[in-house]
Design an enzyme around this catalytic site. Structure first.
Site, PDB file in Angstrom:
ATOM      1  N   TYR A 152       0.823  -1.200   0.000  1.00  0.00           N
ATOM      2  CA  TYR A 152       0.000   0.000   0.000  1.00  0.00           C
ATOM      3  C   TYR A 152       0.863   1.259   0.000  1.00  0.00           C
ATOM      4  O   TYR A 152       2.026   1.250   0.400  1.00  0.00           O
ATOM      5  CB  TYR A 152      -0.971  -0.014   1.177  1.00  0.00           C
ATOM      6  CG  TYR A 152      -0.614   0.863   2.354  1.00  0.00           C
ATOM      7  CD1 TYR A 152       0.500   0.604   3.129  1.00  0.00           C
ATOM      8  CD2 TYR A 152      -1.410   1.963   2.685  1.00  0.00           C
ATOM      9  CE1 TYR A 152       0.807   1.410   4.223  1.00  0.00           C
ATOM     10  CE2 TYR A 152      -1.105   2.762   3.773  1.00  0.00           C
ATOM     11  CZ  TYR A 152       0.010   2.485   4.533  1.00  0.00           C
ATOM     12  OH  TYR A 152       0.307   3.287   5.599  1.00  0.00           O
ATOM     13  N   TYR A 180       9.444  -1.430   4.296  1.00  0.00           N
ATOM     14  CA  TYR A 180       8.863  -0.147   4.709  1.00  0.00           C
ATOM     15  C   TYR A 180       9.628   0.998   4.054  1.00  0.00           C
ATOM     16  O   TYR A 180      10.857   1.046   4.137  1.00  0.00           O
ATOM     17  CB  TYR A 180       8.942  -0.044   6.240  1.00  0.00           C
ATOM     18  CG  TYR A 180       8.246   1.172   6.812  1.00  0.00           C
ATOM     19  CD1 TYR A 180       6.926   1.083   7.251  1.00  0.00           C
ATOM     20  CD2 TYR A 180       8.897   2.400   6.900  1.00  0.00           C
ATOM     21  CE1 TYR A 180       6.283   2.193   7.768  1.00  0.00           C
ATOM     22  CE2 TYR A 180       8.259   3.517   7.417  1.00  0.00           C
ATOM     23  CZ  TYR A 180       6.947   3.403   7.854  1.00  0.00           C
ATOM     24  OH  TYR A 180       6.314   4.498   8.357  1.00  0.00           O
ATOM     25  N   PHE A 269       3.168   9.893   4.363  1.00  0.00           N
ATOM     26  CA  PHE A 269       3.713   9.191   3.185  1.00  0.00           C
ATOM     27  C   PHE A 269       4.258   7.874   3.694  1.00  0.00           C
ATOM     28  O   PHE A 269       5.075   7.858   4.625  1.00  0.00           O
ATOM     29  CB  PHE A 269       4.855   9.964   2.519  1.00  0.00           C
ATOM     30  CG  PHE A 269       5.597   9.122   1.492  1.00  0.00           C
ATOM     31  CD1 PHE A 269       5.245   9.176   0.150  1.00  0.00           C
ATOM     32  CD2 PHE A 269       6.618   8.245   1.875  1.00  0.00           C
ATOM     33  CE1 PHE A 269       5.900   8.373  -0.794  1.00  0.00           C
ATOM     34  CE2 PHE A 269       7.282   7.446   0.934  1.00  0.00           C
ATOM     35  CZ  PHE A 269       6.923   7.511  -0.394  1.00  0.00           C
ATOM     36  N   GLU A 270       3.822   6.802   3.085  1.00  0.00           N
ATOM     37  CA  GLU A 270       4.306   5.503   3.526  1.00  0.00           C
ATOM     38  C   GLU A 270       4.036   4.528   2.398  1.00  0.00           C
ATOM     39  O   GLU A 270       2.934   4.499   1.857  1.00  0.00           O
ATOM     40  CB  GLU A 270       3.527   5.093   4.782  1.00  0.00           C
ATOM     41  CG  GLU A 270       4.090   3.951   5.574  1.00  0.00           C
ATOM     42  CD  GLU A 270       3.372   3.801   6.927  1.00  0.00           C
ATOM     43  OE1 GLU A 270       3.965   4.137   7.945  1.00  0.00           O
ATOM     44  OE2 GLU A 270       2.208   3.343   6.952  1.00  0.00           O
ATOM     45  N   ILE A 271       5.058   3.784   2.005  1.00  0.00           N
ATOM     46  CA  ILE A 271       4.839   2.685   1.066  1.00  0.00           C
ATOM     47  C   ILE A 271       5.319   1.445   1.799  1.00  0.00           C
ATOM     48  O   ILE A 271       6.476   1.387   2.224  1.00  0.00           O
ATOM     49  CB  ILE A 271       5.622   2.879  -0.251  1.00  0.00           C
ATOM     50  CG1 ILE A 271       5.182   4.169  -0.941  1.00  0.00           C
ATOM     51  CG2 ILE A 271       5.414   1.670  -1.168  1.00  0.00           C
ATOM     52  CD1 ILE A 271       5.873   4.446  -2.264  1.00  0.00           C
TER      53      ILE A 271
END
Ligand code: GDP
Ligand code: MN
Length: 383
Positions: A152, A180, A269-271
């Protein structure tokens, strides 16, 4: 001596070759954007969507999942559909993932929240903000609409990307076995998380977890002068200092004696790999943090929760710093030019066959440089 300089010493690669063509040759990853929002945030959501689409998704067409504790209205849904190039789903966050859980005394929690409001803790008096933080800490990854996805990318209202992203970050993370990804790390407001580190640290210790090198990012180096001062204080004063009262449920013997430096990955913001959030280890961590009551009696954000979980459970090698992603949310931004690694000598583009190797070396150097991260965070505040 030759007077001819390499072009690379005068010009950026991009100045000579132009921007990279987006690489869409590979099949997409099993991934989605996730946007938690309310109807009234439509303008901010549109700003974000325009930016995400313009700089990335118009080439990649990743899907979006919109979540809300209320019901999205038709106007919101229709407008969103008109501004997205991938499939969109809208979902409701149920009371099992939002609000006070049964085992919490609502009155105690509400009083705790009211107190934080009186003390002017940022968002501390806002019940819904506490619900949001807990949702993003321990539930979003199990929302029914997300279960089919493995990756995600979090999007919030009112964000801006200002560089094109011409590769697929999910595929890159898979290729390099990352879990992460972040682009900004900053310091948390101390009063929102007075006891968070005691619990995180106790979790690590109770589960015999040894640091894989990331935990140190979050530990304040001991100040010999302050330590000496403490030694000289009479016992009575130490006992009455709230900082020396162990939180309930934890044997003071289990306290690590380390202090939190407030550093955290800025999670708007995070993938990330959802299977990590879904792992038993992460959920044990969340459960222990949750049971402490810190989501109510303090205003723990999902950013320090994700970060400290990563510190306890992951290693430096699992984290990717998206130094190349130009990103801004409200007053904090990351410009690629400000990334510490860019302050290292430039790689001449004529030697680009070895660019990957050099990038890796730069990355290692970056991650070795904890002091800089601790001192300044990553990214910069806009003036
Ligand atoms: P900030 O970035 O920390 O100032 O917090 P935001 O107000 O941006 O909230 C973080 C995210 O949670 C954003 O995506 C918001 O849209 C979302 N959010 C916050 N509170 C609520 C809420 O009560 N309901 C819903 N549906 N979303 C919320
Ligand atoms: Mn926000």
């Amino acid at each position: 001596p030759p007077a001819i300089r390499k072009i690379s010493e005068k010009h950026d690669k991009v100045f000579v070759t132009g921007c990279l063509e987006p690489d869409t040759s590979q099949p997409r990853a099993n991934a989605t954007f996730v946007v938690l929002a309310r109807n009234k945030e439509l303008d901010g959501v549109l700003q974000s969507l325009k930016s995400v689409e313009r700089h990335f998704n118009r080439w990649y067409h990743y899907p979006y999942v919109f979540l809300n504790d209320g019901e999205f209205d038709e106007h919101f849904k229709e407008t969103v559909r008109n501004h997205t190039s991938g499939p969109v789903e809208f979902g409701r966050v149920g009371p099992d993932m939002w609000g006070f859980p049964d085992w919490v005394d609502h009155k105690v929690a509400q009083e705790g929240i009211a107190k934080q409001g009186d003390a002017a803790v940022m968002y501390g008096g806002l019940e819904s903000y506490h619900f949001m933080c807990r949702f993003y800490s321990g539930f979003f990854y199990n929302h029914p609409l997300l279960l089919k996805y493995e990756w995600y990318w979090r999007v919030e209202p009112e964000i801006t990307y200002f560089c094109d992203i011409t590769y697929d970050p999910f595929l890159k993370m898979i290729e390099h076995n990352k879990t992460y990804g972040f682009t900004i790390a900053v310091k948390e407001l101390r009063e929102t998380v007075p006891n968070i580190f005691r619990y995180a640290s106790a979790y690590k210790r109770l589960n015999n977890l040894t640091s894989q090198g990331l935990w140190e990012m979050f530990v304040e180096p001991k100040n010999p002068v302050e330590e000496k001062k403490k030694e000289e204080l009479p016992d009575e004063i130490l006992k009455n200092d709230p900082a020396n009262n162990a939180p309930p449920n934890i044997d003071p013997q289990e306290m690590e004696g380390e202090t939190y430096n407030m550093c955290h990955f800025w999670s708007n913001f995070e993938i990330a790999r959802l299977s990590w959030f879904r792992s038993k280890e992460y959920n044990d961590f969340f459960e222990m943090m949750d049971r402490s009551g810190g989501f109510w009696m303090e205003r723990w954000g999902d950013a320090p929760i994700h970060s400290l979980a990563a510190g306890a459970l992951l290693g430096v090698k699992d984290i990717h710093y998206f130094r190349d992603v130009g990103y801004r949310h409200t007053t904090i931004q990351h410009c690629p030019a400000n990334a510490p690694s860019r302050q290292l000598p430039r790689t001449p583009y004529l030697e680009e066959t070895t660019l990957d190797e050099k990038k890796r070396i730069e990355e290692d150097k970056y991650w070795d440089n904890w002091d800089e991260v601790k001192e300044n965070g990553v990214g910069c505040r806009c003036r």
